[in-house]
Enzyme design. Structure first.
Site, short mmCIF file in Angstrom:
data_model
loop_
_atom_site.label_atom_id
_atom_site.label_comp_id
_atom_site.label_asym_id
_atom_site.label_seq_id
_atom_site.Cartn_x
_atom_site.Cartn_y
_atom_site.Cartn_z
N LYS A 1 5.51 2.80 6.74
CA LYS A 1 5.78 1.21 6.92
C LYS A 1 5.92 0.47 5.52
CE LYS A 1 3.74 -2.54 7.73
NZ LYS A 1 4.90 -3.50 7.31
N GLU B 1 -6.71 1.84 -0.61
CA GLU B 1 -6.57 1.62 -2.11
C GLU B 1 -6.31 0.00 -1.93
OE1 GLU B 1 -6.49 3.37 -4.64
OE2 GLU B 1 -6.31 5.50 -3.90
N CYS C 1 -2.41 -4.63 -8.74
CA CYS C 1 -3.66 -4.60 -8.52
C CYS C 1 -4.57 -4.39 -9.61
CB CYS C 1 -3.97 -3.24 -7.40
SG CYS C 1 -3.43 -1.95 -7.92
N GLU D 1 -9.53 -12.45 -5.68
CA GLU D 1 -8.31 -11.93 -5.82
C GLU D 1 -7.17 -12.96 -5.76
OE1 GLU D 1 -6.07 -8.73 -3.89
OE2 GLU D 1 -5.77 -7.81 -5.83
P1 NDP Z 1 -1.43 -6.59 2.77
O1 NDP Z 1 -2.79 -6.00 2.87
O2 NDP Z 1 -1.10 -8.00 3.40
O3 NDP Z 1 -0.28 -5.53 3.24
C1 NDP Z 1 -0.34 -4.24 2.81
C2 NDP Z 1 0.45 -3.45 4.03
O4 NDP Z 1 -0.18 -3.57 5.16
C3 NDP Z 1 1.73 -4.24 4.20
O5 NDP Z 1 2.74 -3.04 4.62
C4 NDP Z 1 1.38 -5.02 5.50
O6 NDP Z 1 2.62 -5.31 6.42
C5 NDP Z 1 0.39 -3.95 6.23
N1 NDP Z 1 -0.46 -4.60 7.25
C6 NDP Z 1 -0.77 -6.01 7.31
N2 NDP Z 1 -1.45 -5.91 8.54
C7 NDP Z 1 -1.50 -4.88 8.93
C8 NDP Z 1 -2.58 -4.34 10.01
N3 NDP Z 1 -3.10 -5.32 10.91
N4 NDP Z 1 -2.39 -3.14 10.43
C9 NDP Z 1 -1.44 -2.48 9.46
N5 NDP Z 1 -1.07 -2.61 8.62
C10 NDP Z 1 -1.01 -3.79 8.32
O7 NDP Z 1 -1.14 -6.49 1.08
P2 NDP Z 1 -0.11 -7.22 0.42
O8 NDP Z 1 1.29 -6.45 0.75
O9 NDP Z 1 -0.20 -8.66 0.42
O10 NDP Z 1 -0.50 -6.49 -1.14
C11 NDP Z 1 -1.11 -6.95 -1.98
C12 NDP Z 1 -2.67 -6.38 -1.99
O11 NDP Z 1 -2.32 -5.04 -2.06
C13 NDP Z 1 -3.44 -6.82 -3.13
O12 NDP Z 1 -4.76 -7.21 -2.65
C14 NDP Z 1 -3.52 -5.84 -4.09
O13 NDP Z 1 -4.38 -5.77 -4.91
C15 NDP Z 1 -3.25 -4.66 -3.16
N6 NDP Z 1 -2.84 -3.55 -3.87
C16 NDP Z 1 -3.80 -2.40 -4.12
C17 NDP Z 1 -3.26 -1.60 -4.98
C18 NDP Z 1 -4.37 -0.19 -5.32
O14 NDP Z 1 -3.83 0.78 -5.55
N7 NDP Z 1 -5.59 -0.48 -4.98
C19 NDP Z 1 -2.04 -1.22 -5.49
C20 NDP Z 1 -1.01 -2.54 -5.08
C21 NDP Z 1 -1.66 -3.40 -4.36
P3 NDP Z 1 3.25 -6.73 6.24
O15 NDP Z 1 3.84 -6.81 4.76
O16 NDP Z 1 4.36 -6.85 7.19
O17 NDP Z 1 2.09 -7.75 6.60
#
Ligand code: NDP
Length: 487
Positions: free
Chosen positions: A172, A247, A281, A385
């Site tokens: 997803k 991650e 990130c 963040e």
């Molecule tokens: P989110 O946590 O909002 O979303 C990540 C994914 O999880 C999306 O596909 C989202 O879907 C999905 N999601 C949201 N709620 C749920 C749930 N209840 N159950 C399962 N899946 C869910 O992060 P962002 O998309 O806003 O990305 C930014 C974040 O990602 C930042 O905090 C960044 O630091 C982190 N990040 C970490 C990395 C690493 O390697 N450590 C690398 C890149 C980013 P939807 O978009 O539809 O809500």
């Protein structure tokens, strides 16, 4: 306008409910595509298709699956420009960045794991009277959930090792950035990857993402996203004893020591702070300067930031595009307001005004790169963040102080240290509680190395052996007997 579909059991299909969501271009506010608003019944179909397909896929040799990864890499390479264009359209990132980083790394992820897979040798442990043979099989069906900041880059970082180790996939992408996941599904379809091995379900996190976490057939979850969502992922999946890789977020320090080469440090710190509008990130969103060089450094740093070209993501010369959405822009701006309320001084940026205007529109989620000084390293802006083009500046006098400041957040993903004394740099690096520290560079990645965070930045490691380990179940067969070496 495109009407994207889910990809389930080798077919492009709408959501079972027939509902859709809109995909918006953050640079113009215009609709790009509709995507299926999937729910648990779509995940149900995808999980069953994956379960049916997995044994045959797992029965291929590692070499055969590595050959598949090479085929995928070749096919994606042929679509390099299309991937870059789609990524730029979906995220508002500059096209040059999408080409150089997103499209290139997506291809490289498949190529790397193909080659890395072929280099694996059987692991055995000999005893006087027996031999232990270590086997690695696919976990089964894995759920891959990825964010919007580096859409195909991060999805392919999971898909490649998951396929290599014999898993079938339910993936997803973020509903804000579905285009390149769709390109991947089309590519796998064109290559005739056995149906059901890769399934893609679009939709909202709390709906389709949650359904993936809860589905009993899916026995491993690799999640990249925010720490708050990571908590939900862990709370849902852990009681089901699913294997988990998390991650999560970061609040990374860029530490400049008094002997640093300032030209290189300024360039590196600008790159670390503002690549992808600070939405990586690993971005260095806290700048920590030795007090003896702080003034000279800041003068050059701010001048460099002011000269960055903000504008239309489609233009080759653009260095800063938009943030991901107007909602996210409002969140980032609320932190800038908070910084001012807390006594911070904005040295540059902080507004939607554009520098080097090449065509941003009022509907675009543009924010000038922002540098804020005068805040405590314990303030909210310096510890939470923000995930946007905002960096806070702090000074220190001793290495101990630098360590204390760098460690004063719940995150521990990455950081960089700038110094000409590599021994001091390495010693300091070991005192910083993070998964990765770069010395005199930033985001310089060898894909064989462990990647992941400590504290609230994640659980587990991916990359090289760590990815192969996560996406497999390791078992041992101990053979006793005179002919043990023939086993
Ligand atoms: P989110 O946590 O909002 O979303 C990540 C994914 O999880 C999306 O596909 C989202 O879907 C999905 N999601 C949201 N709620 C749920 C749930 N209840 N159950 C399962 N899946 C869910 O992060 P962002 O998309 O806003 O990305 C930014 C974040 O990602 C930042 O905090 C960044 O630091 C982190 N990040 C970490 C990395 C690493 O390697 N450590 C690398 C890149 C980013 P939807 O978009 O539809 O809500």
């Amino acid at each position: 306008m495109l009407a994207l579909m889910n990809y389930i059991d080798g077919q492009f299909v709408p959501a079972a409910s027939g509902q859709t969501l809109e995909d918006i271009n953050p640079a113009t506010g215009q609709r790009i595509a509709t995507i299926p608003r999937s729910e648990h019944q779509d995940v149900e179909q995808a999980a069953h298709a994956a379960k049916t397909a997995q044994p045959e896929w797992n029965a291929l040799s590692l070499e055969q699956r590595a050959d598949w990864l090479d085929l995928i890499a070749d096919a994606l390479q042929a679509k390099h420009e299309a991937i870059a264009q789609a990524e730029s359209l979906d995220t508002g990132k500059p096209i040059s960045l999408a080409r150089r980083v997103d499209a290139s790394r997506s291809v490289e992820n498949f190529r790397f794991f193909a080659n890395f897979g072929r280099q694996q040798t059987p692991l055995t442990f000999e005893m006087d009277d027996a031999i232990n043979l270590v086997h690695r099989n696919g976990l089964g069906v894995v759920g891959l959930i990825t964010p919007w900041n580096l859409p195909l880059y991060l999805m392919s970082w999971k898909v490649a090792p998951a396929l290599l180790m014999g898993n079938a996939i339910v993936a997803k992408p973020s509903e804000m950035t579905p285009l390149t996941a769709n390109i991947l599904a089309e590519t796998l379809h064109e290559l005739e990857l056995p149906k059901g091995v890769f399934n893609l379900v679009h939709g909202l996190g709390p709906e389709v993402g949650q359904a993936i976490l809860e589905h009993p057939i899916i026995n491993g979850i690799s999640f990249t996203g925010g720490t708050a969502t990571g908590r939900i992922v862990a709370a849902t999946a852990a009681p089901m004893f699913k294997k988990l890789s998390l991650e999560l977020g970061g609040k990374n320090a860029t530490i400049v020591l008094e002997d640093a080469d300032l030209d290189k440090a300024v360039q590196g710190a600008v790159r670390a702070a503002f690549t992808n509008s600070g939405q990586v990130c690993l971005c260095g969103s806290r700048l920590m300067l030795h007090s003896s060089i702080a003034e000279a450094f800041l003068e050059r740093f701010v001048a460099e930031v002011k000269s960055m070209r903000i504008g239309d993501p489609k233009e080759d010369l653009t260095q800063i595009g938009t943030v991901i959405s107007m909602e996210h822009l409002a969140k980032v701006e609320s932190y800038i307001k908070l910084a001012v309320d807390e006594g911070g001084e904005i040295l540059t940026g902080g507004t939607r005004d554009m520098v080097g205007q090449i065509g941003p529109t009022a509907e675009g989620a543009y924010l000038a790169p922002t540098v804020i000084s005068g805040l405590s390293h314990l303030s909210r802006c310096a510890t939470e963040e923000i995930f946007g083009p905002v960096v806070t500046v702090h000074t220190f006098d001793t290495l101990e102080e630098a360590t204390t400041m760098a460690n004063a957040t719940e995150y521990g993903l990455a950081g960089s240290i700038w110094t000409q004394d590599l021994e001091v740099g390495q010693a300091l690096a070991q005192t910083i509680d993070t998964g990765i520290v770069w010395i005199n560079t930033w985001l310089h990645r060898d894909l064989r190395t462990p990647f992941g965070g400590v504290k609230h930045s994640g659980v587990g490691r991916e990359g090289g052996q760590w990815s192969l380990g996560f996406f497999s179940e390791t078992t041992n067969i101990c053979v006793m007997g005179p002919n043990k070496n023939d086993a």
